[in-house]
Design a protein around this motif. Structure first.
Motif, PDB file in Angstrom:
ATOM      1  N   GLU A 169      30.627  54.375  28.803  1.00  0.00           N
ATOM      2  CA  GLU A 169      31.841  53.639  28.484  1.00  0.00           C
ATOM      3  C   GLU A 169      32.237  52.661  29.581  1.00  0.00           C
ATOM      4  OE1 GLU A 169      33.671  53.599  25.655  1.00  0.00           O
ATOM      5  OE2 GLU A 169      32.026  54.767  24.827  1.00  0.00           O
ATOM      6  N   THR A 170      33.030  51.681  29.183  1.00  0.00           N
ATOM      7  CA  THR A 170      33.576  50.695  30.112  1.00  0.00           C
ATOM      8  C   THR A 170      35.083  50.884  30.214  1.00  0.00           C
ATOM      9  OG1 THR A 170      31.855  49.054  29.656  1.00  0.00           O
ATOM     10  CG2 THR A 170      33.949  48.227  30.518  1.00  0.00           C
TER      11      THR A 170
ATOM     12  N   LYS B  26      38.556  49.336  30.860  1.00  0.00           N
ATOM     13  CA  LYS B  26      39.197  48.022  30.830  1.00  0.00           C
ATOM     14  C   LYS B  26      40.420  48.081  31.749  1.00  0.00           C
ATOM     15  CE  LYS B  26      39.431  48.291  26.348  1.00  0.00           C
ATOM     16  NZ  LYS B  26      39.740  48.013  24.925  1.00  0.00           N
TER      17      LYS B  26
ATOM     18  N   GLY C 281      43.518  46.574  33.552  1.00  0.00           N
ATOM     19  CA  GLY C 281      44.497  45.506  33.489  1.00  0.00           C
ATOM     20  C   GLY C 281      44.945  45.070  34.879  1.00  0.00           C
TER      21      GLY C 281
ATOM     22  N   ASP D 218      35.553  46.336  33.263  1.00  0.00           N
ATOM     23  CA  ASP D 218      35.928  44.993  32.824  1.00  0.00           C
ATOM     24  C   ASP D 218      37.386  44.775  33.205  1.00  0.00           C
ATOM     25  OD1 ASP D 218      33.530  44.243  31.741  1.00  0.00           O
ATOM     26  OD2 ASP D 218      34.072  44.726  29.676  1.00  0.00           O
TER      27      ASP D 218
ATOM     28  N   VAL E 160      40.929  42.824  32.659  1.00  0.00           N
ATOM     29  CA  VAL E 160      41.664  42.154  31.586  1.00  0.00           C
ATOM     30  C   VAL E 160      43.002  41.671  32.140  1.00  0.00           C
ATOM     31  CG1 VAL E 160      42.708  42.408  29.310  1.00  0.00           C
ATOM     32  CG2 VAL E 160      40.594  43.644  29.858  1.00  0.00           C
TER      33      VAL E 160
ATOM     34  N   ASN F 107      45.596  49.562  23.316  1.00  0.00           N
ATOM     35  CA  ASN F 107      44.239  49.798  23.820  1.00  0.00           C
ATOM     36  C   ASN F 107      43.548  48.515  24.267  1.00  0.00           C
ATOM     37  OD1 ASN F 107      44.262  52.658  23.394  1.00  0.00           O
ATOM     38  ND2 ASN F 107      43.925  52.281  21.209  1.00  0.00           N
ATOM     39  N   GLU F 108      44.344  47.526  24.652  1.00  0.00           N
ATOM     40  CA  GLU F 108      43.766  46.313  25.236  1.00  0.00           C
ATOM     41  C   GLU F 108      43.248  46.599  26.636  1.00  0.00           C
ATOM     42  OE1 GLU F 108      46.822  43.246  22.888  1.00  0.00           O
ATOM     43  OE2 GLU F 108      47.063  43.655  25.040  1.00  0.00           O
ATOM     44  N   ILE F 109      43.853  47.583  27.310  1.00  0.00           N
ATOM     45  CA  ILE F 109      43.401  48.034  28.622  1.00  0.00           C
ATOM     46  C   ILE F 109      43.371  49.561  28.630  1.00  0.00           C
ATOM     47  CG2 ILE F 109      44.258  45.996  29.838  1.00  0.00           C
ATOM     48  CD1 ILE F 109      46.676  47.624  30.744  1.00  0.00           C
ATOM     49  N   THR F 110      42.540  50.120  29.521  1.00  0.00           N
ATOM     50  CA  THR F 110      42.468  51.571  29.689  1.00  0.00           C
ATOM     51  C   THR F 110      43.438  52.043  30.754  1.00  0.00           C
ATOM     52  OG1 THR F 110      40.089  51.273  29.298  1.00  0.00           O
ATOM     53  CG2 THR F 110      40.847  53.492  29.877  1.00  0.00           C
TER      54      THR F 110
END
Length: 310
Positions: free
Chosen positions: A40-41, A43, A45, A80, A82, A106-109
């Motif tokens: 998994e990646t 994300k 923020g 990644d 964001v 869920n745009e960022i973890t």
């Protein structure tokens, strides 16, 4: 460096299996197989804020950037980044609500940005990691000027970023001073520095985060007229408010597991040392090498003892 972190990875994963992974054989963080650290990646923020997350000569860098990559790579994740932006297009600065919405959708973890606990603090909405770095507000004035005590704010005009720790400090401690005025900068803390530095703006001083002040006053030529209030007088008025940086996670089972993993990794980085130029530094401090200033080094703001936060 890759070999170095591979060694750390094996140590961290062994420790994590004992307290966090519920199914260590398939390397899942929880029984629902929501996250697989090998595949998994994360994300992450962030907001654009030097010297923590920023572009330099075409490269995305900064202490937060390097620390997030190091921590999550050590735990087996790809990363990644964001950019978190205001939900309200008429607003220029990121607030707690923007971070919450990015996590909720869920745009960022997680959010590993430069918002301190003065701004990002709702424990009903977020899980938070340890405080890993201090970034308290400070007072910046025109070179040659000194505000010696709180009464000297009378008749002054102060600039600060909208929804910043400077705004909260002003509201809590300075707003009732007679004949004081303020400018709330919708573009943020750098805008407050510009107004305090400008010969045509009637602004006497600015309240900004310390790391923002050090970087912009020492690393750029934009604010040549400004210094910390204590630069010419060590006994001058200092803002006593303490604020800290920490990682924010979604308040769910995955967020709670990630918080635990990140905290354990921060503990490991803080307690493990490396020799650099004949000096022994923690891995946390090592990641700050290169982000230095004339007045202070970034590593001086790092928290290395998390025992009081357990």
């Amino acid at each position: 460096m890759k070999k170095f972190f591979n060694i750390i990875l094996s140590l961290i994963l062994c420790a994590c299996c004992m307290f966090s992974f519920s199914a260590c054989d398939d390397k899942t963080v929880n029984k629902d197989n929501i996250i697989n650290p090998r595949n998994e990646t994360i994300k992450v923020g962030y907001i654009d804020y030097a010297p923590l997350n920023y572009m330099y000569k075409g490269k995305f860098t900064g202490f937060n950037t390097k620390l997030a990559i190091s921590v999550f790579n050590t735990l087996g994740y790809n990363v990644d980044f964001v950019l978190v932006e205001p939900v309200d297009e008429d607003r220029r600065v990121v607030t707690e609500e923007d971070v919450f919405e990015a996590l909720d959708k869920n745009e960022i973890t997680c959010f590993w940005g430069a918002l301190t606990d003065a701004v990002l603090n709702d424990t009903d909405k977020f899980y938070f990691s340890y405080n890993y770095m201090e970034n308290s507000p400070c007072l910046v004035v025109d070179n040659g000027t000194s505000i010696d005590n709180i009464s000297h704010f009378e008749g002054k005009t102060i600039a600060f970023g909208q929804s910043s720790s400077g705004e909260f400090y002003f509201n809590d401690f300075l707003s009732n001073i007679p004949d004081i005025d303020f400018i709330k900068c919708e573009k943020g803390q750098k805008s407050a520095l510009h107004k305090a530095n400008s010969p045509i703006e009637d602004v006497d001083c600015a309240i900004v985060d310390t790391l923002c002040a050090y970087y912009n006053l020492e690393k750029t030529s934009e604010y040549g007229n400004l210094v910390l209030n204590t630069a010419n007088n060590p006994n001058a008025y200092q803002i006593g408010q303490k604020n800290y940086l920490r990682v924010a996670f979604k308040k769910d089972a995955v967020g709670e597991e990630l918080k635990t993993l990140v905290n354990k990794t921060l503990e490991f980085f803080a307690s493990t040392t490396k020799t650099v130029n004949n000096k022994t530094v923690s891995l946390l401090e090592y990641l700050a090498v290169g982000e230095t200033y004339t007045l202070a080094e970034l590593k001086d703001f790092i928290i290395k003892d998390f025992s009081s936060q357990n």
